[in-house]
Design a protein around this motif. Structure first.
Motif, PDB file in Angstrom:
ATOM      1  N   LEU A  44       0.781  -1.289   0.016  1.00 36.81           N
ATOM      2  CA  LEU A  44       0.117  -0.047  -0.044  1.00 36.81           C
ATOM      3  C   LEU A  44       0.935   1.235  -0.086  1.00 36.81           C
ATOM      4  CD1 LEU A  44      -2.794  -0.945   2.473  1.00 36.81           C
ATOM      5  CD2 LEU A  44      -3.115  -0.558   0.023  1.00 36.81           C
ATOM      6  N   ALA A  45       1.913   1.211   0.801  1.00 36.96           N
ATOM      7  CA  ALA A  45       2.886   2.314   0.754  1.00 36.96           C
ATOM      8  C   ALA A  45       3.459   2.734  -0.745  1.00 36.96           C
ATOM      9  CB  ALA A  45       3.935   2.199   1.662  1.00 36.96           C
ATOM     10  N   VAL A  46       3.918   1.378  -1.495  1.00 33.42           N
ATOM     11  CA  VAL A  46       4.434   1.611  -2.829  1.00 33.42           C
ATOM     12  C   VAL A  46       3.235   2.380  -3.848  1.00 33.42           C
ATOM     13  CG1 VAL A  46       5.113   0.285  -4.817  1.00 33.42           C
ATOM     14  CG2 VAL A  46       6.049   0.046  -2.573  1.00 33.42           C
ATOM     15  N   LEU A  47       2.123   1.490  -3.534  1.00 31.62           N
ATOM     16  CA  LEU A  47       0.996   2.197  -4.216  1.00 31.62           C
ATOM     17  C   LEU A  47       0.798   3.669  -4.104  1.00 31.62           C
ATOM     18  CD1 LEU A  47      -1.410  -0.901  -4.340  1.00 31.62           C
ATOM     19  CD2 LEU A  47      -0.304  -0.190  -6.371  1.00 31.62           C
ATOM     20  N   ARG A  48       0.748   4.228  -2.803  1.00 32.96           N
ATOM     21  CA  ARG A  48       0.262   5.217  -2.301  1.00 32.96           C
ATOM     22  C   ARG A  48       1.420   6.423  -2.830  1.00 32.96           C
ATOM     23  NH1 ARG A  48       0.372   4.657   2.859  1.00 32.96           N
ATOM     24  NH2 ARG A  48       2.594   5.329   3.011  1.00 32.96           N
ATOM     25  N   ASP A  49       2.566   5.882  -2.788  1.00 30.86           N
ATOM     26  CA  ASP A  49       3.680   6.727  -3.349  1.00 30.86           C
ATOM     27  C   ASP A  49       3.750   6.904  -4.677  1.00 30.86           C
ATOM     28  OD1 ASP A  49       4.935   7.124  -0.542  1.00 30.86           O
ATOM     29  OD2 ASP A  49       6.239   5.656  -0.693  1.00 30.86           O
ATOM     30  N   ALA A  50       3.252   5.959  -5.477  1.00 29.28           N
ATOM     31  CA  ALA A  50       3.102   6.079  -7.011  1.00 29.28           C
ATOM     32  C   ALA A  50       1.763   6.794  -7.276  1.00 29.28           C
ATOM     33  CB  ALA A  50       3.178   4.606  -7.382  1.00 29.28           C
ATOM     34  N   ARG A  65      -8.349   3.824  -1.305  1.00 27.77           N
ATOM     35  CA  ARG A  65      -9.401   3.818  -2.578  1.00 27.77           C
ATOM     36  C   ARG A  65      -8.375   4.077  -3.913  1.00 27.77           C
ATOM     37  NH1 ARG A  65     -11.555   7.341   0.784  1.00 27.77           N
ATOM     38  NH2 ARG A  65     -13.315   6.451   0.846  1.00 27.77           N
ATOM     39  N   LEU A  66      -9.047   3.537  -5.023  1.00 26.26           N
ATOM     40  CA  LEU A  66      -8.299   4.063  -5.951  1.00 26.26           C
ATOM     41  C   LEU A  66      -8.117   5.645  -6.427  1.00 26.26           C
ATOM     42  CD1 LEU A  66      -9.442   1.477  -8.844  1.00 26.26           C
ATOM     43  CD2 LEU A  66      -7.097   1.597  -7.805  1.00 26.26           C
ATOM     44  N   ALA A  67      -6.869   6.174  -6.721  1.00 24.49           N
ATOM     45  CA  ALA A  67      -6.647   7.418  -6.965  1.00 24.49           C
ATOM     46  C   ALA A  67      -7.706   7.753  -8.174  1.00 24.49           C
ATOM     47  CB  ALA A  67      -5.423   7.575  -7.386  1.00 24.49           C
ATOM     48  N   GLU A  68      -8.001   8.983  -8.374  1.00 25.25           N
ATOM     49  CA  GLU A  68      -8.875   9.637  -9.416  1.00 25.25           C
ATOM     50  C   GLU A  68      -8.327   9.253 -10.800  1.00 25.25           C
ATOM     51  OE1 GLU A  68     -12.398  11.057 -10.610  1.00 25.25           O
ATOM     52  OE2 GLU A  68     -11.970  10.724  -8.611  1.00 25.25           O
ATOM     53  N   ASP A  69      -7.017   9.441 -10.902  1.00 27.33           N
ATOM     54  CA  ASP A  69      -6.247   9.034 -12.296  1.00 27.33           C
ATOM     55  C   ASP A  69      -5.146   8.207 -11.744  1.00 27.33           C
ATOM     56  OD1 ASP A  69      -5.518   9.202 -14.858  1.00 27.33           O
ATOM     57  OD2 ASP A  69      -4.573  11.095 -14.745  1.00 27.33           O
ATOM     58  N   PRO A  70      -5.423   6.834 -11.512  1.00 30.62           N
ATOM     59  CA  PRO A  70      -4.184   6.016 -11.069  1.00 30.62           C
ATOM     60  C   PRO A  70      -3.235   5.532 -12.478  1.00 30.62           C
ATOM     61  CG  PRO A  70      -6.168   4.893 -11.229  1.00 30.62           C
ATOM     62  CD  PRO A  70      -6.761   6.134 -11.503  1.00 30.62           C
ATOM     63  N   LEU A  71      -2.178   5.489 -12.257  1.00 34.94           N
ATOM     64  CA  LEU A  71      -1.136   5.362 -13.121  1.00 34.94           C
ATOM     65  C   LEU A  71      -1.277   5.685 -14.768  1.00 34.94           C
ATOM     66  CD1 LEU A  71      -1.531   1.477 -12.005  1.00 34.94           C
ATOM     67  CD2 LEU A  71       0.304   2.890 -11.479  1.00 34.94           C
ATOM     68  N   PRO A  72      -1.329   7.078 -14.831  1.00 35.09           N
ATOM     69  CA  PRO A  72      -1.583   7.626 -16.040  1.00 35.09           C
ATOM     70  C   PRO A  72      -0.385   7.131 -17.051  1.00 35.09           C
ATOM     71  CG  PRO A  72      -0.786   9.267 -14.588  1.00 35.09           C
ATOM     72  CD  PRO A  72      -1.059   7.880 -13.625  1.00 35.09           C
ATOM     73  N   ALA A  73       0.754   6.911 -16.769  1.00 35.20           N
ATOM     74  CA  ALA A  73       1.672   6.624 -17.607  1.00 35.20           C
ATOM     75  C   ALA A  73       1.266   5.075 -18.289  1.00 35.20           C
ATOM     76  CB  ALA A  73       3.121   6.425 -16.965  1.00 35.20           C
ATOM     77  N   VAL A  74       0.966   4.228 -17.295  1.00 37.60           N
ATOM     78  CA  VAL A  74       0.245   2.959 -17.957  1.00 37.60           C
ATOM     79  C   VAL A  74      -0.858   2.940 -18.976  1.00 37.60           C
ATOM     80  CG1 VAL A  74      -0.293   0.824 -17.568  1.00 37.60           C
ATOM     81  CG2 VAL A  74       1.278   1.712 -15.887  1.00 37.60           C
ATOM     82  N   LEU A  75      -1.533   4.214 -18.695  1.00 38.31           N
ATOM     83  CA  LEU A  75      -2.645   4.265 -19.619  1.00 38.31           C
ATOM     84  C   LEU A  75      -2.277   4.987 -20.810  1.00 38.31           C
ATOM     85  CD1 LEU A  75      -5.920   4.211 -20.165  1.00 38.31           C
ATOM     86  CD2 LEU A  75      -5.931   6.405 -18.785  1.00 38.31           C
ATOM     87  N   ALA A  76      -1.127   5.787 -20.662  1.00 40.39           N
ATOM     88  CA  ALA A  76      -0.970   6.498 -21.995  1.00 40.39           C
ATOM     89  C   ALA A  76      -0.028   5.557 -22.781  1.00 40.39           C
ATOM     90  CB  ALA A  76       0.075   7.540 -21.462  1.00 40.39           C
ATOM     91  N   TRP A  77       0.512   4.393 -22.373  1.00 37.24           N
ATOM     92  CA  TRP A  77       1.246   3.677 -23.040  1.00 37.24           C
ATOM     93  C   TRP A  77       0.179   2.589 -23.647  1.00 37.24           C
ATOM     94  CZ3 TRP A  77       2.042  -1.706 -22.937  1.00 37.24           C
ATOM     95  CH2 TRP A  77       2.915  -2.339 -23.759  1.00 37.24           C
ATOM     96  N   VAL A  78      -0.567   2.244 -22.930  1.00 40.20           N
ATOM     97  CA  VAL A  78      -1.429   1.157 -23.547  1.00 40.20           C
ATOM     98  C   VAL A  78      -2.739   1.667 -24.525  1.00 40.20           C
ATOM     99  CG1 VAL A  78      -3.469   0.849 -22.028  1.00 40.20           C
ATOM    100  CG2 VAL A  78      -2.605  -1.099 -23.006  1.00 40.20           C
TER     101      VAL A  78
END
Length: 101
Positions: A44-50, A65-78
């Protein structure tokens, strides 16, 4: 930590999948995922820091809870791959419909 390294760990992906269904406290996540509380807290600490999850304090509990825009770099790549595959499948569907008509 790089967004792809964040989701490379299967436990972190399971946490994200669980939080996709709604917010949960640590105890609930431990119960649902069947992993130890110290290991869960580490992930959870890793996920929070990211920036993939947000945390709110409710008395002695921490609600994740999931962040509003989690992992935008992954979404941009895929996204470009998704668009290409969706267009290819749409084209295949049209060809099948034409052949069946």
């Amino acid at each position: 930590m790089d967004a792809f390294a964040v989701i490379a760990d299967p436990n972190r992906r399971r946490i994200l999948d669980t939080l996709r269904d709604g917010a949960a406290d640590v105890g609930t996540l431990v119960e649902r995922l069947g992993i130890s509380q110290p290991l869960l807290s580490k992930h959870l600490a890793v996920l929070r820091d990211a920036g993939a999850v947000d945390v709110a304090v409710d008395g002695k509990r921490r609600i994740y809870r999931l962040a509003e825009d989690p992992l935008p770099a992954v979404l941009a790549w895929v996204t470009p791959y998704h668009r290409k595959w969706a267009a290819s499948l749409d084209h295949l569907s049209r060809l099948i419909d034409e052949e069946n008509a």
